[in-house]
Design an enzyme around this catalytic site. Structure first.
Site, mmCIF file in Angstrom:
data_model
loop_
_atom_site.group_PDB
_atom_site.id
_atom_site.type_symbol
_atom_site.label_atom_id
_atom_site.label_comp_id
_atom_site.label_asym_id
_atom_site.label_seq_id
_atom_site.Cartn_x
_atom_site.Cartn_y
_atom_site.Cartn_z
ATOM 1 N N HIS A 37 -10.462 1.052 1.607
ATOM 2 C CA HIS A 37 -10.489 2.110 2.761
ATOM 3 C C HIS A 37 -11.578 1.778 3.588
ATOM 4 O O HIS A 37 -12.799 2.127 3.254
ATOM 5 C CB HIS A 37 -10.329 3.483 2.025
ATOM 6 C CG HIS A 37 -9.965 4.389 3.377
ATOM 7 N ND1 HIS A 37 -8.752 5.196 3.430
ATOM 8 C CD2 HIS A 37 -10.848 4.922 4.101
ATOM 9 C CE1 HIS A 37 -8.861 5.898 4.134
ATOM 10 N NE2 HIS A 37 -10.103 5.663 4.835
ATOM 11 N N HIS A 86 -4.675 -0.523 5.769
ATOM 12 C CA HIS A 86 -4.376 0.096 6.768
ATOM 13 C C HIS A 86 -5.314 -0.166 7.991
ATOM 14 O O HIS A 86 -6.049 0.662 8.557
ATOM 15 C CB HIS A 86 -4.246 1.583 6.671
ATOM 16 C CG HIS A 86 -5.136 2.179 5.597
ATOM 17 N ND1 HIS A 86 -6.543 2.051 5.810
ATOM 18 C CD2 HIS A 86 -5.015 2.892 4.566
ATOM 19 C CE1 HIS A 86 -7.263 2.908 4.903
ATOM 20 N NE2 HIS A 86 -6.257 3.115 4.165
ATOM 21 N N HIS A 117 1.704 5.377 -1.732
ATOM 22 C CA HIS A 117 1.210 6.655 -2.585
ATOM 23 C C HIS A 117 2.563 6.913 -3.000
ATOM 24 O O HIS A 117 3.308 7.555 -2.520
ATOM 25 C CB HIS A 117 0.271 7.644 -1.525
ATOM 26 C CG HIS A 117 -0.741 7.234 -1.207
ATOM 27 N ND1 HIS A 117 -1.942 7.416 -1.664
ATOM 28 C CD2 HIS A 117 -1.102 6.417 -0.159
ATOM 29 C CE1 HIS A 117 -2.910 6.739 -1.046
ATOM 30 N NE2 HIS A 117 -2.254 6.125 0.082
ATOM 31 N N HIS A 160 0.847 -1.254 -0.060
ATOM 32 C CA HIS A 160 -0.009 -0.054 0.288
ATOM 33 C C HIS A 160 0.927 1.249 -0.002
ATOM 34 O O HIS A 160 1.226 1.551 0.999
ATOM 35 C CB HIS A 160 -1.030 0.077 1.339
ATOM 36 C CG HIS A 160 -1.837 0.968 1.431
ATOM 37 N ND1 HIS A 160 -3.134 0.905 1.510
ATOM 38 C CD2 HIS A 160 -1.873 2.486 0.991
ATOM 39 C CE1 HIS A 160 -3.872 2.102 1.584
ATOM 40 N NE2 HIS A 160 -3.055 2.999 1.191
ATOM 41 N N LYS A 210 -9.381 -0.094 -5.924
ATOM 42 C CA LYS A 210 -9.306 0.422 -4.508
ATOM 43 C C LYS A 210 -10.832 1.192 -4.486
ATOM 44 O O LYS A 210 -11.206 1.838 -5.191
ATOM 45 C CB LYS A 210 -8.218 1.621 -4.441
ATOM 46 C CG LYS A 210 -8.161 2.457 -3.175
ATOM 47 C CD LYS A 210 -7.769 1.525 -2.053
ATOM 48 C CE LYS A 210 -7.719 2.199 -0.735
ATOM 49 N NZ LYS A 210 -6.888 2.869 -0.366
ATOM 50 N N ASP A 266 1.458 2.813 3.602
ATOM 51 C CA ASP A 266 0.702 3.826 3.145
ATOM 52 C C ASP A 266 1.355 5.177 3.445
ATOM 53 O O ASP A 266 0.963 6.222 3.760
ATOM 54 C CB ASP A 266 -0.821 3.981 4.346
ATOM 55 C CG ASP A 266 -1.765 4.690 3.992
ATOM 56 O OD1 ASP A 266 -1.844 5.104 2.738
ATOM 57 O OD2 ASP A 266 -2.534 5.320 4.981
HETATM 58 O O1 DOR Z 1 -3.712 9.551 5.590
HETATM 59 C C1 DOR Z 1 -4.023 9.128 4.477
HETATM 60 N N1 DOR Z 1 -3.461 9.608 3.324
HETATM 61 N N2 DOR Z 1 -5.182 7.953 4.155
HETATM 62 C C2 DOR Z 1 -5.274 7.834 3.112
HETATM 63 O O2 DOR Z 1 -6.305 6.982 2.764
HETATM 64 C C3 DOR Z 1 -5.016 8.819 1.853
HETATM 65 C C4 DOR Z 1 -3.555 9.190 1.985
HETATM 66 C C5 DOR Z 1 -3.097 10.218 1.027
HETATM 67 O O3 DOR Z 1 -3.180 10.057 -0.127
HETATM 68 O O4 DOR Z 1 -2.661 11.024 1.389
HETATM 69 ZN ZN ZN Z 2 -3.571 5.018 1.268
#
Ligand code: DOR
Ligand code: ZN
Length: 361
Positions: free
Chosen positions: A152, A190, A26, A24, A114, A263
């Site tokens: 999520h 998460h 980003h 997971h 997702k 995450d």
């Molecule tokens: O804290 C988070 N940040 N939770 C999420 O689900 C998305 C993520 C983000 O993309 O910044």
């Molecule tokens: Zn995330």
């Protein structure tokens, strides 16, 4: 706890694991992508790449184009071809057609879809308003072709207390979903609560969960220690100590349903330190050292490899990576800030010391 507080005396000096994966992550896009991609590629063989760009990654063609941009960023950062594989995902909407799911599956590049409940978190406004009302055809196709749904797991109902939104999601969405689609592969992303741990442990069928390093290391006191600390703010938000302990127990239990997903979510310092700061903790740079701290504090370093390197590939139907990753017991201080596309990002636990670091090559 403090990540660096793990006992130092007598333990192993190095820790070698099958090369881990991040299930997971980003990575964002453009200059931010270029700034962060090496942090993950130095440690992990693969990562599940979240699709919450602006606009979101909703088609296989979008995912292919995004993957190409990630590969270009890796090349630019000097990562040898194939050393880090981005495993792409689609962003489920109320209108995702079943043909798109099948196309994604056939591409071999898309490994999950997702679910962001609309309004649940960063860039989720295009998300799903009512899963079982609007997404039946897509869910049928996913169950049919073995495409995992990555969830999520928080309700967005403003009447539900922020700290209860995961537990309520289990009753309102997860149970009806899994009753209607018992063979659908589902990853509860998460996980943050004892309720979530109990649900995943006891559920029948193909259900698993990712757990972040920050939810293993911190409870909600971290958000308020000495003042309001925005760099500990993420969604789902940190919970009480009893929930953290349940997560540590799950991650270190050896149960193959639980695996690593950082995450890691970069936001610039300015986007976090303001009157309505963004959710997301940046942990990619020190991810494996943070997880090692959590496992060592539980006296279960021996279970880190299953969690980080074996359970995830088994669930996704992929082989483990071929290489290894070695950590060494040399203290490292987490910098106060890291460069981010001409700006800076404050990493989680900035200024604190970690007992483990990546072995210098
Ligand atoms: O804290 C988070 N940040 N939770 C999420 O689900 C998305 C993520 C983000 O993309 O910044
Ligand atoms: Zn995330």
């Amino acid at each position: 706890m403090q990540p660096g507080s793990a006992r130092d005396a007598g333990g192993p000096r190095t820790l070698t694991l099958t090369r881990p994966d991040d299930w997971h992550l980003h990575l964002r896009d453009g200059a931010v992508l270029q700034s962060v991609v090496l942090d993950s590629a130095r440690q992990f063989g693969r990562a599940i790449i979240m699709p919450n760009l602006k606009p979101p990654v909703v088609t296989t063609a979008d995912a292919q184009a995004y993957r190409d941009r990630i590969l270009a960023a890796l090349r630019q950062a000097g990562v040898p071809d194939g050393a880090f594989q981005p495993l792409m995902t689609l962003y489920l909407t109320d209108n995702t057609p079943p043909e798109e799911i099948r196309r994604a599956r056939q591409s071999g590049l898309v490994h999950g879809v997702k679910l962001y409940p609309a309004g649940a978190t960063t860039h989720s406004d295009a998300g799903v308003t009512d899963l079982l009302k609007h997404c039946r055809a897509a869910l049928d196709a996913m169950q049919d072709c073995g495409m995992p749904l990555l969830v999520h797991g928080e309700v967005t109902d403003p009447d539900v207390d922020l700290f209860d939104r995961e537990a309520v999601f289990i009753d309102r969405v997860m149970r009806p979903l899994r009753q209607a689609y018992p063979a659908l592969k589902v990853v509860f992303e998460h996980l943050t609560t004892a309720d979530g741990v109990a649900y995943v442990r006891e559920a029948s069928g193909p259900v698993a969960a990712t757990i972040t390093a920050h939810h293993l290391l911190y409870n909600r006191n971290a958000l308020f220690k000495g003042g309001l600390r925005p760099h500990w703010y993420c969604l789902p938000v940190l919970k009480r100590e009893r929930h953290r302990l349940a997560l540590v127990d799950a991650a270190t239990s050896g149960d193959a349903r639980f695996f690593l997903g950082t995450d890691s979510a970069p936001h610039s310092r300015g986007a976090k330190e303001q009157d309505c700061g963004c959710a997301g903790c940046y942990t990619a740079r020190h991810a494996m050292a943070l997880y090692a701290a959590a496992f060592e504090a539980a006296d279960r370093l021996d279970r880190l490899e299953a969690f980080a390197s074996l359970n995830g590939p088994a669930f996704y139907g992929l082989p483990p990576n071929e290489g290894v990753l070695t950590l060494e017991r040399v203290p490292e201080r987490i910098p106060d800030a890291l460069p981010l596309a001409g700006d800076e990002v404050v990493p989680l636990a900035a200024g604190e010391s970690l007992a483990w670091r990546l072995q210098a090559r």
